[in-house]
Design a protein around this motif. Structure first.
Motif, PDB file in Angstrom:
ATOM      1  N   GLY A 192     -34.267   7.579  -6.583  1.00 34.56           N
ATOM      2  CA  GLY A 192     -33.421   7.042  -5.199  1.00 34.56           C
ATOM      3  C   GLY A 192     -32.047   6.850  -6.082  1.00 34.56           C
ATOM      4  O   GLY A 192     -31.299   7.392  -5.239  1.00 34.56           O
ATOM      5  N   MET A 193     -31.592   6.062  -7.169  1.00 29.51           N
ATOM      6  CA  MET A 193     -30.475   5.655  -7.335  1.00 29.51           C
ATOM      7  C   MET A 193     -29.186   7.517  -7.703  1.00 29.51           C
ATOM      8  O   MET A 193     -28.020   7.589  -7.354  1.00 29.51           O
ATOM      9  N   THR A 194     -30.464   7.936  -9.014  1.00 29.57           N
ATOM     10  CA  THR A 194     -29.873   9.214  -9.408  1.00 29.57           C
ATOM     11  C   THR A 194     -29.293   9.334  -8.264  1.00 29.57           C
ATOM     12  O   THR A 194     -28.450  10.534  -8.105  1.00 29.57           O
ATOM     13  N   GLU A 220     -22.870  11.452  -4.004  1.00 28.76           N
ATOM     14  CA  GLU A 220     -21.987  10.767  -3.964  1.00 28.76           C
ATOM     15  C   GLU A 220     -20.811  11.652  -5.010  1.00 28.76           C
ATOM     16  O   GLU A 220     -19.219  12.329  -4.609  1.00 28.76           O
ATOM     17  N   TYR A 253     -33.772   7.139 -12.813  1.00 29.17           N
ATOM     18  CA  TYR A 253     -33.490   5.696 -11.754  1.00 29.17           C
ATOM     19  C   TYR A 253     -33.854   6.129 -10.132  1.00 29.17           C
ATOM     20  O   TYR A 253     -33.616   6.818  -9.863  1.00 29.17           O
ATOM     21  N   ASN A 262     -28.785  -2.278  -5.185  1.00 21.12           N
ATOM     22  CA  ASN A 262     -29.467  -1.246  -4.394  1.00 21.12           C
ATOM     23  C   ASN A 262     -28.321   0.462  -4.649  1.00 21.12           C
ATOM     24  O   ASN A 262     -27.901   0.716  -3.447  1.00 21.12           O
ATOM     25  N   HIS A 263     -28.568   0.435  -5.417  1.00 21.95           N
ATOM     26  CA  HIS A 263     -28.345   2.135  -6.324  1.00 21.95           C
ATOM     27  C   HIS A 263     -26.888   1.999  -6.298  1.00 21.95           C
ATOM     28  O   HIS A 263     -26.349   3.519  -6.176  1.00 21.95           O
ATOM     29  N   THR A 264     -26.221   1.272  -6.070  1.00 25.11           N
ATOM     30  CA  THR A 264     -25.005   1.172  -6.252  1.00 25.11           C
ATOM     31  C   THR A 264     -24.322   0.725  -7.542  1.00 25.11           C
ATOM     32  O   THR A 264     -24.761  -1.186  -8.128  1.00 25.11           O
ATOM     33  N   LEU A 265     -24.150   0.687  -8.895  1.00 23.83           N
ATOM     34  CA  LEU A 265     -23.298   0.495  -9.990  1.00 23.83           C
ATOM     35  C   LEU A 265     -22.675  -0.885  -9.485  1.00 23.83           C
ATOM     36  O   LEU A 265     -21.347  -0.347  -8.989  1.00 23.83           O
ATOM     37  N   ALA A 301     -26.965  -2.007 -11.090  1.00 27.44           N
ATOM     38  CA  ALA A 301     -26.866  -1.191  -9.788  1.00 27.44           C
ATOM     39  C   ALA A 301     -27.770  -2.847  -8.860  1.00 27.44           C
ATOM     40  O   ALA A 301     -28.169  -3.073  -8.969  1.00 27.44           O
ATOM     41  N   VAL A 319     -32.216  -5.018  -7.179  1.00 28.32           N
ATOM     42  CA  VAL A 319     -31.037  -4.717  -8.673  1.00 28.32           C
ATOM     43  C   VAL A 319     -31.849  -3.983  -9.660  1.00 28.32           C
ATOM     44  O   VAL A 319     -33.528  -4.070  -9.387  1.00 28.32           O
ATOM     45  N   LYS A 342     -28.222   9.458  -5.435  1.00 26.24           N
ATOM     46  CA  LYS A 342     -27.501   8.456  -4.242  1.00 26.24           C
ATOM     47  C   LYS A 342     -26.020   9.044  -4.950  1.00 26.24           C
ATOM     48  O   LYS A 342     -24.881   9.232  -5.123  1.00 26.24           O
ATOM     49  N   VAL A 343     -26.305   8.512  -6.830  1.00 24.54           N
ATOM     50  CA  VAL A 343     -25.128   8.962  -7.397  1.00 24.54           C
ATOM     51  C   VAL A 343     -24.510  10.524  -7.298  1.00 24.54           C
ATOM     52  O   VAL A 343     -23.378  10.899  -6.968  1.00 24.54           O
TER      53      VAL A 343
END
Lengths: 154, 91, 154, 91
Positions: A54-56, A62, A52, B66-69, B64, B82, A58-59
């Motif tokens: 963008g989310m990858t 973090e 994914y 905005n890229h946060t679970l 998720a 989403v 970010k995770v």
């Protein structure tokens, strides 16, 4: 530093970079995850990795921040490949340097345990005549728990 | 609550990944919200609107925002991205 | 395989060897110990490593055997240098491959914890005007204990 | 018990390492045994025979017989290689 990429990576080069940026750290731990010869089924000919975008990133960023809060670390390097991979191909690299070997080992394991359960990557196994999404492994969920349990001696 | 036609509210983007994406047969959709809703309400809405989207139900997928679970009670606001996907299997 | 040597080693080459001999293993963990820029004292200019030839090889070979009894492992590689070393030089390499990442991590840590406390190597720090034998660290003795305590959940 | 001159028994080799080797000023010595003795008895004998070898006393050094770490009660036989050294600091 984190990278999500289709290209392969060179462990020797990555190690030398970690070493170069870690002149005050005495310990370097690396982990590499490879596509096994035999994965879930004997007929697996290739692995496909979806993520994914963008989310990858970010995770994983973090995750590096959290590792630095938990341990005193020098450099952290994470590389995860996406796209189609063959048997024995490299999938993931995690490298950590620290003054103390225990911190380097713990941080590298922490990064892998969290990555395996929280970073949005998915594996699909391609066989001769079919393809199948890889199922979640119970052991990966259990591995994560030790970092979440405050009374754990770790 | 949700208006798929048009209105004064911003669009939200909904993305699907991996086995879920394949089963629903769609990468992403856009929805126009007329008010803020929760993840759980969005799932109910999508399942009601689409035949054979029962794979989207709570407990079977992760979400998720905005890229946060996040969990089922998380509120989705206008402009949010989403995503729904199965448990992850990387590394 | 174990090596006690004066010569430096190449981590990239060692990793590729581990990978080549581990086609059924999905996880490779490596540890490298380096001479820190600043060791015990700012005036340290070099490190000298003495060992007990014969006993060192025996201890390290037994260590590999014990690791294989505790975990299902692919390849194990240990390299330890002796002689005079400078700041940022590589001292020790441990590489382990396994089907399971937890086993690879645990085995690599086990090897390092036992090596640090049981293998007959001694470090002497050379300063500008003096030389001093390195003292044993309490944390190394404590690190060993977790592998000796049968009720430890590890 | 111990005969440093000669006899019908085989020699044992005693090696010293690191700071202990430096403090005693010797790498290794050979002793001829007239009977089997323990590590502890060997330490007492060596300390009695050599001025300033008190660093050899029990608790301050580790001992290996034939390349295996052992304790003060271990029996030394003819032909054995005995080594005394400080706690190890490699890795």
């Amino acid at each position: 530093m984190i990278s999500i990429q289709r290209e392969d990576f060179n462990v020797g080069d990555e190690y030398e970079l970690l070493r170069k940026t870690s002149r005050s750290e005495g310990a370097v731990v690396t982990f590499v995850g490879l596509v096994r010869d035999v994965n879930l089924s004997d007929s697996v000919t290739a692995l496909e990795l979806e993520h994914y975008p963008g989310m990858t990133e970010k995770v994983l960023n973090e995750l590096c921040d959290e590792a630095r809060q938990r341990w005193v670390l020098g450099a952290i390097r994470i590389i995860h490949r996406v796209g189609k991979l063959q048997a024995n191909d490299q999938i993931v690299f995690v490298g950590v340097s620290s003054r103390h070997r225990q911190d380097a080992f713990d941080a590298a394991q922490f990064v892998m345990d969290v990555l395996k359960t929280q970073a949005p990557f998915w594996k699909k196994e391609h066989g001769v005549n079919s393809a199948k999404w890889v199922e979640v492994r119970e052991t990966d969920m259990l591995a994560l728990q030790r970092w979440q349990n405050p009374q754990d001696p770790q | 609550m949700v208006n798929a036609v048009s209105g004064g509210w911003k669009m939200i983007t909904i993305k699907f990944f991996a086995s879920l994406r394949e089963r629903l047969g769609v990468d992403s959709i856009q929805l126009e919200l007329t008010s803020s809703i929760t993840v759980s309400q969005l799932q109910q809405h999508l399942i009601a609107q689409h035949e054979d989207w029962s794979d989207l139900q709570q407990g079977k997928v992760l979400c998720a925002v905005n890229h946060t679970l996040c969990d089922a009670n998380t509120t989705i606001h206008d402009g949010d991205e989403v995503a729904f996907f199965p448990p992850v299997t990387g590394g």
